[in-house]
Scaffold this motif. Sequence first.
Motif, mmCIF file in Angstrom:
data_model
loop_
_atom_site.group_PDB
_atom_site.id
_atom_site.type_symbol
_atom_site.label_atom_id
_atom_site.label_comp_id
_atom_site.label_asym_id
_atom_site.label_seq_id
_atom_site.Cartn_x
_atom_site.Cartn_y
_atom_site.Cartn_z
ATOM 1 N N GLN A 107 11.891 -44.815 27.489
ATOM 2 C CA GLN A 107 11.603 -45.773 26.413
ATOM 3 C C GLN A 107 12.511 -45.470 25.214
ATOM 4 O O GLN A 107 12.944 -46.360 24.505
ATOM 5 C CB GLN A 107 10.151 -45.553 25.992
ATOM 6 C CG GLN A 107 9.329 -46.792 25.862
ATOM 7 C CD GLN A 107 7.892 -46.410 25.563
ATOM 8 O OE1 GLN A 107 7.611 -45.723 24.593
ATOM 9 N NE2 GLN A 107 6.987 -46.847 26.409
ATOM 10 N N ASN A 108 12.765 -44.178 24.986
ATOM 11 C CA ASN A 108 13.678 -43.698 23.948
ATOM 12 C C ASN A 108 14.636 -42.709 24.596
ATOM 13 O O ASN A 108 14.394 -42.253 25.709
ATOM 14 C CB ASN A 108 12.887 -42.996 22.843
ATOM 15 C CG ASN A 108 11.884 -43.916 22.207
ATOM 16 O OD1 ASN A 108 12.233 -44.865 21.534
ATOM 17 N ND2 ASN A 108 10.603 -43.663 22.451
ATOM 18 N N LEU B 115 16.503 -39.567 19.769
ATOM 19 C CA LEU B 115 15.911 -38.382 19.142
ATOM 20 C C LEU B 115 16.721 -37.158 19.546
ATOM 21 O O LEU B 115 17.147 -37.047 20.693
ATOM 22 C CB LEU B 115 14.468 -38.185 19.621
ATOM 23 C CG LEU B 115 13.468 -39.285 19.331
ATOM 24 C CD1 LEU B 115 12.242 -39.106 20.194
ATOM 25 C CD2 LEU B 115 13.069 -39.271 17.884
ATOM 26 N N SER B 116 16.911 -36.252 18.599
ATOM 27 C CA SER B 116 17.606 -35.006 18.939
ATOM 28 C C SER B 116 16.655 -34.143 19.764
ATOM 29 O O SER B 116 15.450 -34.422 19.829
ATOM 30 C CB SER B 116 18.017 -34.277 17.670
ATOM 31 O OG SER B 116 16.884 -33.708 17.066
ATOM 32 N N GLY B 117 17.165 -33.084 20.376
ATOM 33 C CA GLY B 117 16.319 -32.189 21.168
ATOM 34 C C GLY B 117 15.235 -31.540 20.342
ATOM 35 O O GLY B 117 14.212 -31.093 20.864
ATOM 36 N N GLU B 118 15.452 -31.504 19.028
ATOM 37 C CA GLU B 118 14.462 -30.905 18.116
ATOM 38 C C GLU B 118 13.483 -31.949 17.589
ATOM 39 O O GLU B 118 12.636 -31.620 16.751
ATOM 40 C CB GLU B 118 15.175 -30.227 16.932
ATOM 41 C CG GLU B 118 15.920 -28.953 17.291
ATOM 42 C CD GLU B 118 17.271 -29.222 17.932
ATOM 43 O OE1 GLU B 118 17.810 -30.317 17.730
ATOM 44 O OE2 GLU B 118 17.767 -28.347 18.658
ATOM 45 N N GLY B 119 13.596 -33.178 18.056
ATOM 46 C CA GLY B 119 12.644 -34.214 17.668
ATOM 47 C C GLY B 119 13.033 -35.017 16.450
ATOM 48 O O GLY B 119 12.251 -35.830 15.964
ATOM 49 N N LYS B 120 14.237 -34.820 15.945
ATOM 50 C CA LYS B 120 14.667 -35.554 14.750
ATOM 51 C C LYS B 120 15.192 -36.920 15.155
ATOM 52 O O LYS B 120 15.968 -37.029 16.105
ATOM 53 C CB LYS B 120 15.751 -34.755 14.029
ATOM 54 C CG LYS B 120 16.013 -35.228 12.641
ATOM 55 C CD LYS B 120 17.013 -34.348 11.948
ATOM 56 C CE LYS B 120 17.358 -34.984 10.630
ATOM 57 N NZ LYS B 120 18.546 -34.434 10.039
ATOM 58 N N LEU B 121 14.760 -37.956 14.431
ATOM 59 C CA LEU B 121 15.214 -39.311 14.731
ATOM 60 C C LEU B 121 16.643 -39.493 14.224
ATOM 61 O O LEU B 121 16.904 -39.370 13.025
ATOM 62 C CB LEU B 121 14.274 -40.336 14.083
ATOM 63 C CG LEU B 121 14.612 -41.794 14.339
ATOM 64 C CD1 LEU B 121 14.425 -42.150 15.801
ATOM 65 C CD2 LEU B 121 13.757 -42.699 13.477
ATOM 66 N N VAL C 24 11.223 -30.816 14.749
ATOM 67 C CA VAL C 24 11.043 -31.350 13.392
ATOM 68 C C VAL C 24 10.772 -32.846 13.481
ATOM 69 O O VAL C 24 11.139 -33.480 14.462
ATOM 70 C CB VAL C 24 12.296 -31.122 12.514
ATOM 71 C CG1 VAL C 24 12.426 -29.691 12.090
ATOM 72 C CG2 VAL C 24 13.568 -31.588 13.220
ATOM 73 N N ILE D 98 16.369 -39.025 24.558
ATOM 74 C CA ILE D 98 16.247 -37.668 24.019
ATOM 75 C C ILE D 98 17.510 -36.899 24.373
ATOM 76 O O ILE D 98 17.937 -36.895 25.519
ATOM 77 C CB ILE D 98 14.982 -36.968 24.550
ATOM 78 C CG1 ILE D 98 13.741 -37.719 24.051
ATOM 79 C CG2 ILE D 98 14.922 -35.511 24.110
ATOM 80 C CD1 ILE D 98 12.422 -37.140 24.463
ATOM 81 N N ARG E 19 19.057 -29.992 23.564
ATOM 82 C CA ARG E 19 19.046 -29.107 22.400
ATOM 83 C C ARG E 19 20.451 -28.563 22.185
ATOM 84 O O ARG E 19 21.176 -28.319 23.145
ATOM 85 C CB ARG E 19 18.070 -27.959 22.618
ATOM 86 C CG ARG E 19 16.650 -28.390 22.349
ATOM 87 C CD ARG E 19 15.691 -27.294 22.615
ATOM 88 N NE ARG E 19 14.394 -27.708 22.107
ATOM 89 C CZ ARG E 19 13.845 -27.194 21.022
ATOM 90 N NH1 ARG E 19 14.440 -26.251 20.347
ATOM 91 N NH2 ARG E 19 12.682 -27.619 20.610
ATOM 92 N N GLN F 151 15.800 -46.012 20.574
ATOM 93 C CA GLN F 151 15.851 -44.983 19.539
ATOM 94 C C GLN F 151 16.357 -43.679 20.136
ATOM 95 O O GLN F 151 16.038 -43.354 21.281
ATOM 96 C CB GLN F 151 14.463 -44.755 18.968
ATOM 97 C CG GLN F 151 14.036 -45.874 18.036
ATOM 98 C CD GLN F 151 12.852 -45.487 17.201
ATOM 99 O OE1 GLN F 151 12.012 -44.714 17.626
ATOM 100 N NE2 GLN F 151 12.773 -46.031 16.010
ATOM 101 N N ILE G 107 8.213 -33.267 20.781
ATOM 102 C CA ILE G 107 8.665 -33.622 22.127
ATOM 103 C C ILE G 107 7.972 -32.692 23.120
ATOM 104 O O ILE G 107 7.923 -31.482 22.909
ATOM 105 C CB ILE G 107 10.199 -33.523 22.230
ATOM 106 C CG1 ILE G 107 10.832 -34.564 21.296
ATOM 107 C CG2 ILE G 107 10.671 -33.760 23.657
ATOM 108 C CD1 ILE G 107 12.316 -34.500 21.184
ATOM 109 N N ASP H 51 9.195 -41.299 26.418
ATOM 110 C CA ASP H 51 8.167 -42.317 26.219
ATOM 111 C C ASP H 51 7.217 -41.902 25.104
ATOM 112 O O ASP H 51 6.855 -40.727 24.981
ATOM 113 C CB ASP H 51 7.373 -42.542 27.516
ATOM 114 C CG ASP H 51 8.245 -43.108 28.623
ATOM 115 O OD1 ASP H 51 9.340 -43.596 28.299
ATOM 116 O OD2 ASP H 51 7.836 -43.053 29.787
#
Lengths: 149, 144
Positions: free
Chosen positions: B132-133, B83-89, A74, B135, B138, B81, A78, A36
């Motif tokens: 919502q998205n 997102l990868s475990g590293e936060g990359k879209l 990156v 994830i 990693r 959307q 999260i 979220d």
Amino acid sequence: MTKQEPILLSKRLSTMDNTTTVKDYFGKKVYSTSGDYVGRVYDVVLYEGAYVGLLVQGRRKLFIDKDYCEPETVDNIILKVDPVTMLRGKVVFDSEGKRLGRVVGFERTGVRNTCDTILVRKSLFKKPVEVPYADIETSKKNIILNKAY
Amino acid sequence: MASSITSDDILGKTAVDPHGDLLGVVVKLHVDKHKKTLQGITVDQGFMKPDLFVGIEHVRSFGVDAVLLNKMPYHLLKGKQVLSGEGKLLGAVTTVLIEDGELRALMVSKKTGAFRKQEIEVSPDEIKEAGQNIILRRKNVLEK
């Protein structure tokens, strides 16, 4: 024109590789562990010169400790947790599908990401009901309890 | 008769998935005319959205105000959307591949240029959370 590399004057670092700057955090989107959207980073907090957390602007302003953030992320940040502040506004159903109302608040004893009870109100003129946090079975889009009320 | 309910107690109730997502209103009950048992329910998901049939095996309970389901409809993942475990879209879900009622893969695509699109396949094992998205886990966790 290529960007000029800074000249290093340091006892600790011999190269700037694998370092991040405070500027790298500004404007980054923050997502909870459930995926979220929490908000965007608008500032970085230092305590005695060391990085301790982020200030995030979402529905409300939040300070999120760096221990609650996943390391080495990156583009986006999260979290390892779902912030308790995000419980507000969620619809609460008991285990038998009875709609108890919406979360209007919560009671905390400290500043950690836990709460003792959530306050659930069915309608504007009714008094909020206290529901222990331990009674929550799932809390994602809305809340489902593990007990009948 | 104490534990029995009527169609009136089910129709018009909100269907709620295990994540607490409100899917829509129950508009139909399906009854097997030979076995005379309830087969499932139809949920009206709202304007411009197709109706959703939910088999009785996916209904957790018929509640006072809502019908609780025990499985999230996978088609709801479309458009989310990733997102990868590293936060990359990585992009947004364009196709949800379902086989025998189980999620097989998600096709995720991202625009990389004016006329270019990058598409990747995500298996269900890689998904850490879907709210919502979505994830993903990693990479180093998957390797382990």
